[in-house]
Design a protein around this motif. Structure first.
Motif: not given
Length: 334
Positions: A32, A75-76, A79, A278, A281, A283-286, A319
């Motif tokens: 970022n 990181t998530k 990834q 997430d 925003k 974004k995909k979550s965990e 999502e």
């Protein structure tokens, strides 16, 4: 010794600020650019249950060079395959990747770099990024603890170096039953992070509402039951035996468990799950690495997990844009 925090978002920025503030050296890495530029110009600003600003060393991944003895990975988890393969060339021959993530990521990372080069760490506190370079500590200051361990009987030689760095922020316990510690954190995350994301609320709000608390209690019970079936001993959290406190086999103990849940989470009542952040925003979550792990392990050991299954389904529907985080989602639990 050279150390870096890779994926220095809310948790990593606060950890890096504490380490640097108390005399340690660690480099903060994040893709970022706006966040990194703010850290470079203004330092890390920590708000919430503490307030301080601290100059830090920060840069984007393309500026990495040389090798690191310790890389804290933040990181998530979805990834991990891509990230670990990209940073392994920067890991010293005897270096170690320390996972400060949800779920049980050490198995996958160990397959990439070797289990002897992986340490796992569970974090007992939470944070939220409120702007570039600004992160809010949402847990009480007496909960800034870590549990450190390894999948192997003999941990990496850097384990004491890692412990020393983390102790610049808070107490560190080296756990011989690290999988048990991982499941302790997974129990908390599946219940409170899961419901925080489903309902669009803080941990305290999820525990305070009685209808929501019933689901939280059921999520906890499912986690305890799958561990019992899988012969996994869930470790205490900050000295508290959560199984003894929250498990139940009769109506009296179930009532006690229900009563104590808001008390048990009070130090983290203001915490908003990273999964919810997430989702907000886009974004995909965990969720697959949290509630999904409980569901998968439940199928393996023959224990039904309908509440964790429901959390996974609801969050995937959020999502996709079919639902929004809301207390209205309580109707999907049966």
């Amino acid at each position: 010794m050279r150390a870096a925090i890779y994926g220095a978002g809310s948790l990593g920025t606060i950890l890096g600020a504490y380490i640097t503030k108390n005399g340690g050296k660690v480099e903060l890495i994040n893709r970022n650019k706006a966040h990194v530029e703010a850290l470079q110009k203004q330092g890390a600003k920590v708000t919430g249950t503490v307030e301080f600003s601290q100059p830090v060393t920060a840069y984007t991944p393309d500026k990495m060079s040389g090798t690191y003895d310790i890389i804290f990975l933040m990181t998530k988890q979805q990834q991990n395959g891509e990230v670990v393969n990209s940073i392994k060339e920067f890991l010293a021959p005897d270096g170690v990747i320390v996972t400060l993530q949800n779920g049980i990521p050490e198995l996958q990372i160990g397959e990439i770099v070797g289990e002897e080069r992986v340490l796992g760490c569970t974090v007992a506190w939470g944070a939220t990024m409120t702007g570039p370079g600004v992160c809010e500590l949402t847990s009480a200051t007496d909960s800034l603890t870590f549990s450190l361990g390894s999948l192997q009987p003999t941990p990496n030689a850097h384990i004491n170096d890692v412990k020393s760095l983390l102790e610049l922020m808070g107490p560190v316990e080296i756990d011989r039953n690290f999988i048990g510690s991982r499941w302790s954190k997974l129990l908390i995350n599946s219940a409170f992070s899961g419901m925080s994301a489903v309902l669009g609320c803080t941990f305290g709000e999820a525990a305070g509402d009685k209808a929501s608390r019933c689901i939280v209690q059921a999520l906890i019970k499912e986690c305890i039951d799958v561990c019992a079936a899988g012969n996994i001993k869930i470790e205490p959290v900050q000295g508290k035996d959560i199984v003894k406190l929250l498990d139940y086999k009769n109506r009296i103990k179930k009532a006690f468990s229900f009563f104590i849940i808001p008390i048990a989470i009070r130090k983290h009542a203001k915490l908003k799950a990273s999964m919810l952040q997430d989702l907000e925003k886009g974004k995909k979550s965990e969720v697959d690495a949290i509630n999904g792990v409980v569901s998968t392990f439940g199928r393996k050991v023959g224990v039904p997990t309908p509440m964790n299954d429901a959390v996974v389904d609801i969050i995937h529907r959020i999502e996709k844009g079919e639902l929004s985080p809301s207390f209205d989602n309580l109707k999907f639990f049966k």
